[in-house]
Design an enzyme around this catalytic site. Structure first.
Site, PDB file in Angstrom:
ATOM      1  N   CYS A   2       0.880  -1.174   0.000  1.00 27.01           N
ATOM      2  CA  CYS A   2       0.000   0.000   0.000  1.00 27.01           C
ATOM      3  C   CYS A   2       0.913   1.217   0.000  1.00 27.01           C
ATOM      4  O   CYS A   2       2.102   1.117   0.258  1.00 27.01           O
ATOM      5  CB  CYS A   2      -0.862   0.020   1.257  1.00 27.01           C
ATOM      6  SG  CYS A   2      -1.874  -1.440   1.418  1.00 27.01           S
ATOM      7  N   ARG A  27       1.998   1.092  -5.910  1.00 20.79           N
ATOM      8  CA  ARG A  27       2.122   0.134  -4.792  1.00 20.79           C
ATOM      9  C   ARG A  27       0.782  -0.519  -4.477  1.00 20.79           C
ATOM     10  O   ARG A  27       0.719  -1.502  -3.739  1.00 20.79           O
ATOM     11  CB  ARG A  27       2.623   0.847  -3.538  1.00 20.79           C
ATOM     12  CG  ARG A  27       3.934   1.578  -3.687  1.00 20.79           C
ATOM     13  CD  ARG A  27       4.258   2.355  -2.418  1.00 20.79           C
ATOM     14  NE  ARG A  27       4.428   1.440  -1.317  1.00 20.79           N
ATOM     15  CZ  ARG A  27       5.583   0.822  -1.027  1.00 20.79           C
ATOM     16  NH1 ARG A  27       6.634   1.032  -1.790  1.00 20.79           N
ATOM     17  NH2 ARG A  27       5.676   0.000  -0.011  1.00 20.79           N
ATOM     18  N   TRP A  73      -3.641  -1.857  -1.363  1.00 19.85           N
ATOM     19  CA  TRP A  73      -3.641  -3.142  -2.075  1.00 19.85           C
ATOM     20  C   TRP A  73      -4.192  -4.134  -1.065  1.00 19.85           C
ATOM     21  O   TRP A  73      -3.544  -4.427  -0.064  1.00 19.85           O
ATOM     22  CB  TRP A  73      -2.235  -3.522  -2.530  1.00 19.85           C
ATOM     23  CG  TRP A  73      -2.239  -4.640  -3.522  1.00 19.85           C
ATOM     24  CD1 TRP A  73      -2.762  -4.612  -4.784  1.00 19.85           C
ATOM     25  CD2 TRP A  73      -1.722  -5.965  -3.339  1.00 19.85           C
ATOM     26  NE1 TRP A  73      -2.585  -5.820  -5.398  1.00 19.85           N
ATOM     27  CE2 TRP A  73      -1.959  -6.677  -4.551  1.00 19.85           C
ATOM     28  CE3 TRP A  73      -1.080  -6.638  -2.316  1.00 19.85           C
ATOM     29  CZ2 TRP A  73      -1.578  -8.000  -4.737  1.00 19.85           C
ATOM     30  CZ3 TRP A  73      -0.693  -7.953  -2.509  1.00 19.85           C
ATOM     31  CH2 TRP A  73      -0.954  -8.620  -3.679  1.00 19.85           C
ATOM     32  N   ASN A  99       0.409   0.178   6.026  1.00 23.01           N
ATOM     33  CA  ASN A  99       0.881  -0.669   4.928  1.00 23.01           C
ATOM     34  C   ASN A  99       1.486  -1.904   5.582  1.00 23.01           C
ATOM     35  O   ASN A  99       2.443  -1.798   6.332  1.00 23.01           O
ATOM     36  CB  ASN A  99       1.940   0.055   4.086  1.00 23.01           C
ATOM     37  CG  ASN A  99       2.583  -0.890   3.089  1.00 23.01           C
ATOM     38  OD1 ASN A  99       1.970  -1.867   2.683  1.00 23.01           O
ATOM     39  ND2 ASN A  99       3.834  -0.628   2.722  1.00 23.01           N
ATOM     40  N   GLY A 100       0.916  -3.067   5.320  1.00 30.03           N
ATOM     41  CA  GLY A 100       1.466  -4.293   5.903  1.00 30.03           C
ATOM     42  C   GLY A 100       0.342  -5.229   6.289  1.00 30.03           C
ATOM     43  O   GLY A 100      -0.770  -5.150   5.755  1.00 30.03           O
ATOM     44  N   GLU A 485      11.758 -15.426 -17.955  1.00 29.67           N
ATOM     45  CA  GLU A 485      11.467 -14.009 -17.705  1.00 29.67           C
ATOM     46  C   GLU A 485      10.583 -13.430 -18.805  1.00 29.67           C
ATOM     47  O   GLU A 485       9.642 -12.681 -18.523  1.00 29.67           O
ATOM     48  CB  GLU A 485      12.765 -13.225 -17.569  1.00 29.67           C
ATOM     49  CG  GLU A 485      12.628 -11.719 -17.421  1.00 29.67           C
ATOM     50  CD  GLU A 485      11.791 -11.276 -16.233  1.00 29.67           C
ATOM     51  OE1 GLU A 485      11.485 -12.120 -15.357  1.00 29.67           O
ATOM     52  OE2 GLU A 485      11.403 -10.093 -16.191  1.00 29.67           O
ATOM     53  N   LYS A 489       6.900 -11.717 -18.212  1.00 29.67           N
ATOM     54  CA  LYS A 489       6.545 -10.370 -18.700  1.00 29.67           C
ATOM     55  C   LYS A 489       5.219 -10.414 -19.451  1.00 29.67           C
ATOM     56  O   LYS A 489       4.335  -9.600 -19.211  1.00 29.67           O
ATOM     57  CB  LYS A 489       7.650  -9.831 -19.613  1.00 29.67           C
ATOM     58  CG  LYS A 489       8.896  -9.411 -18.898  1.00 29.67           C
ATOM     59  CD  LYS A 489       8.743  -8.114 -18.139  1.00 29.67           C
ATOM     60  CE  LYS A 489       8.577  -8.113 -16.674  1.00 29.67           C
ATOM     61  NZ  LYS A 489       9.142  -8.908 -15.709  1.00 29.67           N
ATOM     62  N   GLU A 492       2.145 -11.227 -17.043  1.00 34.32           N
ATOM     63  CA  GLU A 492       1.741 -10.297 -15.983  1.00 34.32           C
ATOM     64  C   GLU A 492       1.192  -8.988 -16.526  1.00 34.32           C
ATOM     65  O   GLU A 492       0.512  -8.268 -15.806  1.00 34.32           O
ATOM     66  CB  GLU A 492       2.882 -10.041 -15.007  1.00 34.32           C
ATOM     67  CG  GLU A 492       4.072  -9.296 -15.547  1.00 34.32           C
ATOM     68  CD  GLU A 492       5.096  -9.014 -14.445  1.00 34.32           C
ATOM     69  OE1 GLU A 492       4.722  -8.794 -13.290  1.00 34.32           O
ATOM     70  OE2 GLU A 492       6.289  -9.028 -14.763  1.00 34.32           O
ATOM     71  N   HIS A 508       9.653 -33.641 -23.825  1.00 26.48           N
ATOM     72  CA  HIS A 508       9.144 -34.412 -22.674  1.00 26.48           C
ATOM     73  C   HIS A 508       7.740 -33.950 -22.296  1.00 26.48           C
ATOM     74  O   HIS A 508       7.403 -33.861 -21.122  1.00 26.48           O
ATOM     75  CB  HIS A 508      10.125 -34.281 -21.514  1.00 26.48           C
ATOM     76  CG  HIS A 508      11.502 -34.703 -21.894  1.00 26.48           C
ATOM     77  ND1 HIS A 508      11.882 -36.020 -21.977  1.00 26.48           N
ATOM     78  CD2 HIS A 508      12.563 -33.991 -22.320  1.00 26.48           C
ATOM     79  CE1 HIS A 508      13.143 -36.102 -22.379  1.00 26.48           C
ATOM     80  NE2 HIS A 508      13.580 -34.876 -22.604  1.00 26.48           N
ATOM     81  N   LYS A 607       3.547  -3.533  -6.911  1.00 25.88           N
ATOM     82  CA  LYS A 607       4.981  -3.444  -7.173  1.00 25.88           C
ATOM     83  C   LYS A 607       5.806  -4.132  -6.097  1.00 25.88           C
ATOM     84  O   LYS A 607       6.858  -4.660  -6.360  1.00 25.88           O
ATOM     85  CB  LYS A 607       5.413  -1.973  -7.272  1.00 25.88           C
ATOM     86  CG  LYS A 607       6.860  -1.774  -7.678  1.00 25.88           C
ATOM     87  CD  LYS A 607       7.160  -2.372  -9.038  1.00 25.88           C
ATOM     88  CE  LYS A 607       8.610  -2.274  -9.401  1.00 25.88           C
ATOM     89  NZ  LYS A 607       8.944  -3.009 -10.626  1.00 25.88           N
TER      90      LYS A 607
HETATM   91  C1  AGP Z   1       8.237  -8.923 -11.953  1.00 27.26           C
HETATM   92  O1  AGP Z   1       7.889  -8.234 -13.142  1.00 27.26           O
HETATM   93  C2  AGP Z   1       7.162  -8.829 -10.899  1.00 27.26           C
HETATM   94  N1  AGP Z   1       6.834  -7.490 -10.626  1.00 27.26           N
HETATM   95  C3  AGP Z   1       7.475  -9.680  -9.683  1.00 27.26           C
HETATM   96  O2  AGP Z   1       7.700 -11.000 -10.101  1.00 27.26           O
HETATM   97  C4  AGP Z   1       8.697  -9.234  -8.857  1.00 27.26           C
HETATM   98  O3  AGP Z   1       9.883  -9.508  -9.555  1.00 27.26           O
HETATM   99  C5  AGP Z   1       8.697 -10.043  -7.546  1.00 27.26           C
HETATM  100  O4  AGP Z   1       7.529  -9.718  -6.845  1.00 27.26           O
HETATM  101  C6  AGP Z   1       9.916  -9.770  -6.671  1.00 27.26           C
HETATM  102  O5  AGP Z   1       9.934  -8.424  -6.302  1.00 27.26           O
HETATM  103  P1  AGP Z   1      11.299  -7.816  -5.666  1.00 27.26           P
HETATM  104  O6  AGP Z   1      12.346  -7.910  -6.730  1.00 27.26           O
HETATM  105  O7  AGP Z   1      10.943  -6.423  -5.310  1.00 27.26           O
HETATM  106  O8  AGP Z   1      11.640  -8.661  -4.480  1.00 27.26           O
END
Ligand code: AGP
Length: 612
Positions: A2, A27, A73, A99-100, A485, A489, A492, A508, A607
């Site tokens: 948050c 966030r 969030w 936040n938490g 990766e 991308k 997400e 396989h 984020k």
């Molecule tokens: C990656 O595009 C995502 N936003 C997510 O997988 C992110 O890498 C993951 O949550 C880890 O976050 P951090 O690097 O801040 O620990």
């Protein structure tokens, strides 16, 4: 997950808080709210974005020079008006933003209900503000001491700011497991989850440390104490980045800006840490722990998401160059599987935000078992950075887009330096070879600039496949983590299902998926296994799969087989992920835009995942 903002000073609080919340929306953006002290307590809160909150606020109803704001969030309770922060205590005298996550909120809520407290929301935060009120009443103590006592009862993570209707000259802030920054202005103070709401007003900040709280007064006095009630002398830091680095800089989205920032970000991550001509590498923390690092029997790399993918590249690099065993662990698994760790292990924690709960917990376990912790974070002063024995910041600058791009590439550049420095210390890499790789590493930013020139071609490919339901990403060796990766991308930000796989693993099982509707992205720049990857391309072609191949400039064999060729500049094989990821970032970005997705704030994501 948050965003929180607080202000006390001589300016109008409302515009400062609202603008700050908008900078923090990356966030979390399920709901937003604000509380202002103007004789009484005025609270506005609304499900949706900060703009939705603004829409319900009548002009002229926000006069105040102290206030708190929150963008959420959801962790407890669905995203609606009632669950939006700020939350008030039963008396209406206290307001809190948080936040938490309070893990023991249920027993605390039960205890408070038995004492006559009535709750209006499903949130853990409302429990916390009433716990503070109850402590203040029963202990007959000051609010700041009540906050301290209450937080000692709490299990979980929090960054909070508390407002007291009866004292418009004070804010109280506290943190554990979630970040909190205090901006020190001219006769004014700012409190926020990170520096972005603060930086246009002051560059002087204090990062609250774990289990610390701050009492901030309008008269310019502030003090910081631990939850154990020990006074701390604040360390004022000067912010390194300027406001425009936070703004979109002319790009349509933060994500695109950050993809294009990768050349500079990598230069920044390498600056002062290597010299190809003289053949040296100097990473923070490595030298002061060089004995333990050199004698390490094993490296454990722990991270989540994209950071885990850069960790997997780290495994390949460290084993290939320094010949030391490496294990890469998902932090969320590592922390619960009772891993075998001892003082001969070095744990590398990779995290852009430095606040990922699982990664933070994983290193706490490793610390308890005497391992040396090396943190690779992007956010200065973040929790994981503080929890590490040593570490290096990636210096990617603020990464606002939820989908990680420049953070990934700077993580890879730093973990490459770690592997090279280890190889140098162990003597497993001839100096001439080391210099060649360092020179090529210095060339990478230019080669990424060159790769970015392919943007228009990649956009055309995106238009062809934007309606696909599934994608496969295949790679070998250093390009296998890149396939993972690239798939992440796409998933997400475009919400298309995508899977990354070792190219040879296709046989396989996954090859059963191949038909004319399956776009298959091949990372085919390998020098060492080139013929093998050509065979894999042929296997897919024979089954009518649509082939998008990332190849080195001048490639002919795969050109003859693929439906689309993306030619990238050639580089050292061990550095190829820094180049081959770029077309995949752009492909995902363009497909997501064409599908009308919100690339900077994808649905269901935030984020920084500061809860489990
Ligand atoms: C990656 O595009 C995502 N936003 C997510 O997988 C992110 O890498 C993951 O949550 C880890 O976050 P951090 O690097 O801040 O620990």
């Amino acid at each position: 997950m948050c965003g929180i903002v607080g202000y006390i000073g001589n300016k109008e609080a409302f515009p400062i808080i609202i603008k700050g919340l908008k900078r923090l929306e990356y966030r979390g953006y399920d709901s937003a709210g604000i509380a202002l002290l103007n004789g009484g307590m005025t609270v506005f809160k609304k499900a949706g974005k900060v703009a939705d909150l603004e829409g319900i606020i009548a002009p002229g109803s926000t006069t105040a020079n102290i206030g708190i704001g929150h963008t959420r969030w959801a962790t407890h309770g669905e995203p609606n008006d009632v669950n939006a922060h700020p939350h008030l205590s039963q008396s209406g005298e206290l307001a809190i933003i948080h936040n938490g996550i309070i893990e023991n909120y249920a027993p605390l809520k039960e205890m408070l209900q038995k004492r006559g407290y009535v709750f209006h929301s499903d949130t853990d935060t409302e429990v916390l503000v009433n716990l503070i009120e109850e402590v203040q009443k029963t202990e007959k103590t000051s609010l700041d001491n009540a906050v301290r006592i209450a937080l000692n009862e709490v299990v979980g993570a929090y960054a909070i700011v508390v407002l007291n209707r009866n004292n418009p000259d004070q804010l109280i802030a506290a943190r554990k497991g979630s970040p909190l920054v205090i901006g020190i202005g001219e006769d004014e103070f700012f409190v926020a989850s990170d520096a972005s709401p603060i930086i246009e007003y002051t560059k002087n900040v204090v990062y609250l440390d774990e289990q610390e709280y701050a009492v901030i007064n309008r008269d310019g006095q502030y003090n910081i104490r631990t939850l154990g009630n020990i006074e701390k002398s604040p360390e004022i830091k000067e912010l390194e980045f300027s406001l425009e680095t936070i703004e979109k800089g002319g790009f349509e989205h933060f994500m695109l800006k950050e993809i294009y920032e990768q050349p500079k970000a990598i230069e920044d991550s390498l600056r002062g840490r290597m010299n190809a001509r003289q053949g040296w590498i100097k990473l923070g923390g490595i030298n002061e722990y060089i004995k333990r690092i050199d004698n390490a029997e094993r490296f454990i790399i722990t991270a989540c998401g994209t950071s885990w993918h850069s960790g997997l590249i780290g495994e390949y690099l460290i084993e290939d160059l320094a010949r030391v065993p490496v294990e890469v662990e998902y932090a969320s698994e590592f922390r619960y599987r009772n891993p075998i760790i001892n003082e001969n292990d070095v744990v590398i924690a990779i995290s852009q935000s430095g606040e990922t709960a699982d990664t933070l917990a994983a290193i706490e376990i490793a610390k308890e078992r005497q391992a040396l912790i090396y943190g690779l974070c992007n956010v200065i002063g973040s929790s994981i950075a503080r929890a590490s024995n040593a570490g290096s910041y990636t210096h990617a600058g603020p990464e606002i887009g939820v989908a990680s791009t420049k953070a990934f590439s700077t993580q890879v550049s730093l973990i490459t330096l770690i592997a090279l420095q280890l190889a140098q210390v162990k003597g497993t890499l001839p100096t001439s070879r080391l210099r060649t790789i360092l020179y090529e590493l210095e060339n990478i930013p230019k080669k990424i600039e060159e790769t970015l020139l392919l943007d228009a071609q990649i956009k055309e490919i995106a238009a062809i496949y934007k309606d696909a339901s599934n994608f496969l990403y295949l790679g070998r060796g250093y390009n296998f983590p890149v396939a993972l990766e690239g798939a992440l991308k796409l998933k997400e930000i475009s919400y298309i299902h995508a899977e990354g796989y070792p190219a040879a693993e296709m046989k396989h099982g996954p090859i059963a998926l191949i038909d004319e509707n399956m776009p298959v992205v091949f990372l085919a720049t390998n020098q060492s296994a080139y013929e093998k990857i050509v065979s894999n391309v042929q296997e897919v072609k024979a089954r009518k799969g649509k082939i998008i191949a990332v190849v080195h400039k001048g490639d002919t064999q795969i050109r003859a087989l693929a439906d689309h060729i993306i030619e990238v500049p050639e580089t050292e094989e061990i550095l190829s992920p820094l180049i081959t990821i770029v077309p995949l970032q752009l492909l995902a970005y363009h497909i997501a835009i064409m599908r009308g997705c919100n690339v900077d704030q994808p649905r269901n994501l935030a984020k920084s995942v500061t809860v489990e």
